[in-house]
Every structure is written in structure tokens, then in C-alpha cells.
Design a protein around this motif. Structure first.
Motif, short mmCIF file in Angstrom:
data_model
loop_
_atom_site.label_atom_id
_atom_site.label_comp_id
_atom_site.label_asym_id
_atom_site.label_seq_id
_atom_site.Cartn_x
_atom_site.Cartn_y
_atom_site.Cartn_z
N VAL A 261 0.84 -1.20 0.00
CA VAL A 261 0.00 0.00 0.00
C VAL A 261 0.87 1.25 0.00
O VAL A 261 0.58 2.23 -0.70
CB VAL A 261 -0.96 -0.01 1.21
CG1 VAL A 261 -1.64 1.34 1.37
CG2 VAL A 261 -2.02 -1.10 1.03
N ALA A 262 1.96 1.22 0.77
CA ALA A 262 2.89 2.35 0.77
C ALA A 262 3.49 2.55 -0.62
O ALA A 262 3.62 3.69 -1.09
CB ALA A 262 3.98 2.12 1.81
N LEU A 263 3.86 1.46 -1.28
CA LEU A 263 4.40 1.56 -2.64
C LEU A 263 3.35 2.09 -3.61
O LEU A 263 3.66 2.87 -4.51
CB LEU A 263 4.89 0.19 -3.11
CG LEU A 263 6.30 -0.22 -2.72
CD1 LEU A 263 6.58 -1.63 -3.18
CD2 LEU A 263 7.33 0.74 -3.31
N GLY A 267 4.91 5.18 -4.62
CA GLY A 267 5.90 4.64 -5.55
C GLY A 267 5.87 5.21 -6.95
O GLY A 267 6.77 4.97 -7.74
N GLY A 268 4.84 5.97 -7.30
CA GLY A 268 4.78 6.55 -8.64
C GLY A 268 3.94 5.72 -9.59
O GLY A 268 3.66 4.53 -9.35
N ARG A 272 2.69 1.39 -10.51
CA ARG A 272 1.39 1.28 -9.84
C ARG A 272 0.60 0.06 -10.31
O ARG A 272 -0.06 -0.60 -9.51
CB ARG A 272 0.59 2.56 -10.08
CG ARG A 272 -0.72 2.61 -9.31
CD ARG A 272 -1.17 4.03 -9.08
NE ARG A 272 -0.30 4.71 -8.13
CZ ARG A 272 -0.15 6.03 -8.10
NH1 ARG A 272 -0.76 6.78 -8.98
NH2 ARG A 272 0.63 6.58 -7.19
N GLY A 273 0.64 -0.27 -11.59
CA GLY A 273 -0.08 -1.44 -12.08
C GLY A 273 0.46 -2.72 -11.45
O GLY A 273 -0.31 -3.60 -11.05
N PHE A 274 1.79 -2.83 -11.37
CA PHE A 274 2.42 -4.00 -10.75
C PHE A 274 2.00 -4.12 -9.29
O PHE A 274 1.64 -5.21 -8.81
CB PHE A 274 3.94 -3.88 -10.86
CG PHE A 274 4.70 -4.93 -10.11
CD1 PHE A 274 4.94 -6.17 -10.66
CD2 PHE A 274 5.18 -4.67 -8.82
CE1 PHE A 274 5.64 -7.14 -9.96
CE2 PHE A 274 5.88 -5.63 -8.12
CZ PHE A 274 6.11 -6.87 -8.69
N MET A 278 -0.21 -7.01 -7.25
CA MET A 278 0.29 -7.71 -6.07
C MET A 278 -0.69 -7.62 -4.91
O MET A 278 -0.95 -8.61 -4.21
CB MET A 278 1.65 -7.13 -5.67
CG MET A 278 2.79 -7.51 -6.60
SD MET A 278 3.11 -9.28 -6.59
CE MET A 278 3.50 -9.55 -4.87
N ILE A 279 -1.24 -6.42 -4.68
CA ILE A 279 -2.21 -6.25 -3.59
C ILE A 279 -3.43 -7.15 -3.82
O ILE A 279 -3.87 -7.88 -2.93
CB ILE A 279 -2.65 -4.77 -3.48
CG1 ILE A 279 -1.48 -3.91 -3.00
CG2 ILE A 279 -3.84 -4.63 -2.53
CD1 ILE A 279 -1.77 -2.42 -3.02
#
Length: 322
Positions: A261-263, A267-268, A272-274, A278-279
Motif C-alpha cells: 500500500v505504501a508503494l 511509488g509513482g 502502480r499497475g504491478f 500484487m495487492i
């Protein structure tokens, strides 16, 4: 004093309505398949072929002006989107220009890129071009094939490993959970039309590994308890095993989600799609270990005449307090 996210002893009945949860998972998989064929994935340049140009400027992005400047170049289908991100500075304005594959060319020519950059600089002298990515049609076709092969081989390897490590019933349950996770991930990408590129394939493979790790922890405890509780019904053994590993599951999934969630927030837009994949994969992977893999094992049944005593392999950390 230790923080406990899950009580030391739980006695939740995960199979009270397993027909409903399993049926909901089956319907979600069917819906994902329908979305895939009816709506389709929003493939990135990696799979379609073409060019992606990322622009950056201190002036606000005017999509209409950009489009008018590019139109005389006759580049065919051009998609221009403004990129928003909380990590950008106040005067940092980013756009992404996607250009379809040019007929007769493996990739857009340097002359065309230079002409496009000149056209945009004419309306915004402060504009810069941090990245230009081009993929030809031959390469994109090979990437699609190798991506499918990678996911299929990963699932086949898991099937073989679980078959050797446990019994065939366990392997069927584990692979069904993996197919469930991958299918639902593809379905959510079709529904939300998030760009699907090679980084998402990497996320799918990571999800396969994460999901099988959680499933193996539960199954290993099931095998232990089948030896320990020889007279209990399989439903009771599965419930006991899932409850005993619940603390570990919540701790592992929860801490991983915190980082992701922090990423996702900081993270930009590039990753974001990656991170979203993962989430989503961790959520459905944890769900499938309990509500897909275990019900299939319950439905198939498993032999109870264990000849060797339990060694507790792989489950010595299953009761970690969270």
C-alpha cells in the motif's frame, strides 16, 4: 507485551457455508472469463507493438493542444493521457503518448520521433522527453507467447511439486487455487482497464509463488493433524488446521500489504499497475488458500492410513503471534 491481531486460540468454522463461498469463487471466475472475451485486456505497448513517449513539463498538460500539434504527422491511432501522482511536484506535469505500430516499420523511426518532439516543443518550449519505448510486432508476438508459457509452466511445476510433497488430492486443490487467483487477477484488469504489460506478468508469477506458499502452510498442518486426529472428520481437521495457521497468515499477509500500500501511494505511476496486481493477488491468494483449495480437498477426500509419524516439517512457525 506482544500485539495480537488474532486471538491465541480461534475456533472459526470456515466450512459452515463453504458451498456459498466456493460457488461465489466459481461465479467470479466465470465472470472474469466473460470479461476477458467481451471487454479484453488493455494491453500495453509490450504486447501490441508501438511506441510510448513520456513527456514532462512545468506547464500544465493540454491534451487538446498536444493532439492538434501531432495530427499533421499522420501517425494513426494516438492516445494521450495525463499522468497524476501524489509524489509529483506542484510544477511537474507528466503525460504519456502512445502511438500505434507504424505500418511497414518494426518501430517508429528516429525522424518521426524528432518531428513529434519538435511539434510539441513548438507549443510548450519547457517540455522534455524522459523516456521513449518502442516494441515491434514480431517482438510483441513473442512476448505474448513467452508470457503465457511462463505462467502455464509455473502452475505445472507447482502441480508436480505438490503431487510429490503431498498427495494428488492436495495438488489438485493447490493448482485450482492458483488458477482461481490468476483468473480473478486478469478479470479485475479487464474490468478496470488497467494497462497490462510485462510487469503484470511478473506480478502474476509472484502471486503464484505467494499463493502456493500460503496453501502449502495450511496443507502441511492438515497433514500433521490427519495423523494426530485419526478419528475426526476431515471437515473438523481442516477447520483446526486453518485456525492454527490463522495467526501466521494474518501476520504475513498484513505486513506484506502494508508495504505494498505504501508503494502504491508513494511509488509513482510507473509501478502502480504491478503493485495493484500484487495487492489484489495477496488478497485473493489468502482467500483461495482457505475457501478454494481446502474445500476441493474436502470434496476429493484424502486417505487416513498414514504410516509415518508427523515430523512437523514446514509448520514450526505456523503459530507465530501476530
Amino acid at each position: 507485551m506482544r500485539l495480537k491481531l488474532v486471538p491465541s486460540e480461534t475456533n472459526w468454522d470456515f466450512f459452515k457455508r463453504w458451498h456459498l463461498t466456493f460457488g461465489a469463487s466459481a461465479l467470479a471466475m466465470v465472470a472474469s472469463v466473460v470479461l476477458f472475451f467481451a471487454v479484453g485486456l488493455n494491453f500495453g505497448i509490450d504486447f501490441l507493438g508501438g511506441t510510448t513517449i513520456r513527456t514532462e513539463s512545468t506547464q500544465a498538460v493540454d491534451v487538446g493542444a498536444y493532439r492538434q500539434a501531432i495530427a499533421p504527422l499522420d501517425l494513426g491511432d494516438v492516445s494521450i493521457t495525463e499522468v497524476f501522482d501524489a509524489s509529483f511536484d506542484a510544477d511537474q506535469h507528466v503525460a504519456q503518448i502512445r502511438i500505434q505500430q507504424q505500418e511497414g516499420h518494426e518501430a517508429i523511426t528516429e525522424e518521426t520521433i524528432s518531428a513529434l518532439e519538435s511539434a510539441l516543443k513548438a507549443i510548450d518550449p519547457a517540455i522534455t522527453f524522459p523516456s521513449v519505448e518502442s516494441v515491434g510486432p514480431k517482438v510483441s508476438g513473442e512476448l505474448i507467447r513467452t508470457a503465457i508459457e511462463a505462467v502455464v509452466l509455473a502452475i505445472a511445476a507447482v502441480l508436480f511439486y505438490i503431487w510429490l510433497r503431498f498427495e494428488w488430492q492436495f495438488s489438485i486443490g493447490a493448482v485450482a487455487a492458483l488458477i482461481h487467483d490468476v483468473t480473478l487477477t486478469i478479470g479485475i484488469f479487464c474490468l478496470l482497464q488497467i494497462r497490462f504489460d510485462l510487469t503484470i506478468i511478473a506480478a502474476l508469477l509472484t502471486i503464484v509463488g505467494y499463493s502456493i506458499n500460503d496453501t502449502v502452510i495450511v496443507f502441511d498442518r492438515v497433514r500433521e493433524n490427519l495423523r494426530r486426529y485419526k478419528q475426526k472428520a476431515l471437515t473438523d481437521v481442516l477447520n483446526i488446521s486453518i485456525n492454527e495457521t490463522m495467526s501466521r497468515t494474518v501476520m504475513t499477509s498484513g505486513t506484506t500489504l502494508l508495504a505494498l500500500v505504501a508503494l502504491y501511494v508513494l511509488g509513482g505511476d510507473v509501478i502502480r499497475g504491478f503493485v495493484f496486481a500484487m495487492i489484489w493477488g495477496i488478497v485473493v491468494g489468502t482467500y483461495s488458500s482457505i475457501f478454494v483449495a481446502s474445500p476441493i480437498l474436502l470434496w476429493l477426500g484424502v486417505k487416513r492410513d498414514w504410516s509415518k509419524p508427523s515430523q512437523g516439517g514446514g509448520t514450526q512457525y505456523a503459530n507465530i503471534d501476530a
